[in-house]
Design a protein around this motif. Structure first.
Motif, PDB file in Angstrom:
ATOM      1  N   ASP A  43      31.751   3.451   1.925  1.00 43.99           N
ATOM      2  CA  ASP A  43      32.995   3.295   1.717  1.00 43.99           C
ATOM      3  C   ASP A  43      34.467   3.933   2.368  1.00 43.99           C
ATOM      4  OD1 ASP A  43      32.927   2.492  -0.921  1.00 43.99           O
ATOM      5  OD2 ASP A  43      32.088   3.984  -1.305  1.00 43.99           O
ATOM      6  N   GLU A  44      34.358   4.607   3.731  1.00 42.68           N
ATOM      7  CA  GLU A  44      35.349   5.513   4.335  1.00 42.68           C
ATOM      8  C   GLU A  44      35.519   3.913   5.861  1.00 42.68           C
ATOM      9  OE1 GLU A  44      33.827   9.334   6.142  1.00 42.68           O
ATOM     10  OE2 GLU A  44      33.079   9.802   4.083  1.00 42.68           O
ATOM     11  N   LEU A  45      34.746   3.463   5.859  1.00 38.61           N
ATOM     12  CA  LEU A  45      34.708   2.126   6.680  1.00 38.61           C
ATOM     13  C   LEU A  45      36.315   1.003   6.353  1.00 38.61           C
ATOM     14  CD1 LEU A  45      31.392   0.386   7.709  1.00 38.61           C
ATOM     15  CD2 LEU A  45      32.529   2.308   8.112  1.00 38.61           C
ATOM     16  N   SER A  46      37.328   1.194   7.179  1.00 40.39           N
ATOM     17  CA  SER A  46      38.416   0.660   7.095  1.00 40.39           C
ATOM     18  C   SER A  46      37.891  -1.181   7.150  1.00 40.39           C
ATOM     19  CB  SER A  46      39.345   0.295   8.562  1.00 40.39           C
ATOM     20  OG  SER A  46      38.516  -0.943   9.547  1.00 40.39           O
ATOM     21  N   PRO A  47      38.774  -1.365   6.139  1.00 38.22           N
ATOM     22  CA  PRO A  47      39.029  -3.030   5.668  1.00 38.22           C
ATOM     23  C   PRO A  47      38.149  -3.634   6.779  1.00 38.22           C
ATOM     24  CG  PRO A  47      40.168  -2.551   4.646  1.00 38.22           C
ATOM     25  CD  PRO A  47      40.288  -1.144   5.458  1.00 38.22           C
ATOM     26  N   ASP A  48      38.359  -4.162   7.583  1.00 38.48           N
ATOM     27  CA  ASP A  48      38.255  -4.881   8.941  1.00 38.48           C
ATOM     28  C   ASP A  48      36.954  -4.537   9.613  1.00 38.48           C
ATOM     29  OD1 ASP A  48      40.219  -6.140   8.249  1.00 38.48           O
ATOM     30  OD2 ASP A  48      41.622  -5.051  10.276  1.00 38.48           O
ATOM     31  N   VAL A  49      36.329  -3.649   9.561  1.00 32.36           N
ATOM     32  CA  VAL A  49      34.769  -2.821  10.135  1.00 32.36           C
ATOM     33  C   VAL A  49      34.121  -2.959   8.889  1.00 32.36           C
ATOM     34  CG1 VAL A  49      33.429  -0.996  11.086  1.00 32.36           C
ATOM     35  CG2 VAL A  49      36.717  -1.010  11.532  1.00 32.36           C
ATOM     36  N   TYR A  50      34.002  -3.173   8.703  1.00 33.53           N
ATOM     37  CA  TYR A  50      33.286  -3.034   6.878  1.00 33.53           C
ATOM     38  C   TYR A  50      33.220  -4.380   6.881  1.00 33.53           C
ATOM     39  CZ  TYR A  50      30.768  -3.798   2.336  1.00 33.53           C
ATOM     40  OH  TYR A  50      29.470  -3.918   1.757  1.00 33.53           O
ATOM     41  N   LYS A  51      33.942  -5.833   7.173  1.00 36.72           N
ATOM     42  CA  LYS A  51      34.103  -7.103   6.872  1.00 36.72           C
ATOM     43  C   LYS A  51      32.875  -7.440   8.471  1.00 36.72           C
ATOM     44  CE  LYS A  51      35.951 -11.423   7.332  1.00 36.72           C
ATOM     45  NZ  LYS A  51      35.479 -12.081   6.660  1.00 36.72           N
ATOM     46  N   TYR A 103      29.926   8.589   9.441  1.00 35.21           N
ATOM     47  CA  TYR A 103      30.913   8.302   8.084  1.00 35.21           C
ATOM     48  C   TYR A 103      29.553   9.091   6.468  1.00 35.21           C
ATOM     49  CZ  TYR A 103      34.129   5.908   9.861  1.00 35.21           C
ATOM     50  OH  TYR A 103      35.429   5.197  10.929  1.00 35.21           O
TER      51      TYR A 103
END
Length: 351
Positions: free
Chosen positions: A71-79, A67
């Motif tokens: 900011d390109e990470l999905s919310p679930d992955v970021y969390k 990436y």
């Protein structure tokens, strides 16, 4: 995007983590005053620093996954990745609460050290244990089903032990109230900073991100280790240098290593270069709570051209690290940009 945005996004995950930890205490039937105490300890000791270690987990994961931005990470992955970052920040909080008691420090991050807060005192010892234990509560809740769950646990245990080994050698080599420069050496300094700083500040964030990203071949972990550990040592040597030669405006604090009897790279290099007469000046003045003694040490460091020796070291280690990074094998999915990003943050840092 403003520079503060990644930090703000990372910080936004912390309140939910606190609620999860509080719910564990509720589950065990802890009374409200104990739950409030734990919440206060978590909020006071964990999120107040630069958060570089935690943020590095997220940044590294994004690079490994290809990436351009977190900011390109999905919310679930970021969390999920951010939680690993917060686990390092909990580890850091555990170390700092304990270290401040060992060193009898006064302030930390612009506020009184936790043990000096009204009514806390020695309860901070148990609070430190609870900050560490929180890591494993979070890992169990969010990563137990992952194939790399045991790897995460072993990594945290190994790095915690390594850091404590470095702290032990530091404490017995350079106690603040007992100056004995015969205990100092560049070799001891290297061990102390490698184990006390490099493992948890540089290797741990990258290794956690690697496991989460599925890039965890032992050869890849070794490639990361072999760059990040000497880079972590370089970072601490840089810190030692700036403490002595940087201005308060530049580094955001007044350097205290000389008066605090720190086993820093600067004094160890000076000991190696000093004549018998110069060695006596260090023996008589280093580690004394006296501005004139400190000034004599600084003059001696200038006489020994410590700044020049540091510049030579910096260029040599930076070139060695660039050469290692250039030889990185990326055939198994590892991305050498991770290592370059870390080097770029450290090289010729001035604060």
């Amino acid at each position: 995007m403003s520079k503060e945005s990644p930090r703000a996004k990372f910080l936004a995950e912390f309140p939910e983590l606190v609620q999860e930890l509080k719910s564990e205490l509720v589950r065990y039937g802890m009374p409200a005053e104990a739950i409030k105490w734990y919440e206060d300890s978590l909020n006071y000791n964990t999120p107040g620093g630069k958060l570089n270690r935690g943020l590095s987990v997220v940044d590294t994961y994004a690079i490994l996954k290809g990436y351009q931005s977190v900011d390109e990470l999905s919310p679930d992955v970021y969390k999920k990745v951010a939680l690993l970052g917060w686990c390092i920040e909990l580890l850091q909080a555990y170390f700092l609460v304990a270290d401040d008691m060992m060193d009898q420090s006064i302030t930390r991050r612009g506020q009184p050290c936790w043990y000096r807060v009204k009514e806390v005192g020695d309860i901070a010892i148990n609070d430190a244990f609870m900050l560490e234990a929180a890591i494993y509560v979070i890992l169990k809740k969010h990563f137990k089903q992952e194939p790399y769950y045991v790897d995460l646990i072993e990594l945290f245990h190994d790095v915690t032990f390594q850091t404590e080994l470095g702290q032990l050698l530091d404490l017995i080599t350079a106690p603040e109230n007992s100056v004995d420069l015969s205990k100092f050496s560049l070799e001891k300094h290297s061990f102390i900073v490698t184990f006390k700083t490099a493992y948890y500040s540089f290797y741990l964030p990258v290794a956690l991100a690697m496991y989460a990203a599925g890039v965890s071949d032992p050869q890849d972990l070794k490639q990361a280790h072999d760059v990040l550990i000497p880079l972590g040592e370089y970072f601490q040597i840089q810190d030692d240098y700036l403490d002595c030669f940087g201005t308060a405006e530049q580094i955001g604090k007044i350097g205290t290593d000389i008066q605090d009897n720190k086993c820093s790279w600067v004094v160890n290099k000076a000991l190696k270069l000093a004549s018998p007469e110069q060695r006596k000046i260090l023996d008589d003045n280093y580690g004394r709570k006296d501005a004139e003694c400190e000034a004599r040490c600084k003059k001696l460091f200038r006489d020994l051209n410590i700044e020049t020796h540091y510049r030579e070291y910096e260029e040599k280690i930076a070139q060695e690290l660039k050469d290692k990074i250039a030889q990185t094998d990326e055939s198994r999915g590892f991305n050498a940009d991770v290592l370059t990003a870390f080097l770029n943050k450290v090289y010729k840092r001035t604060k």
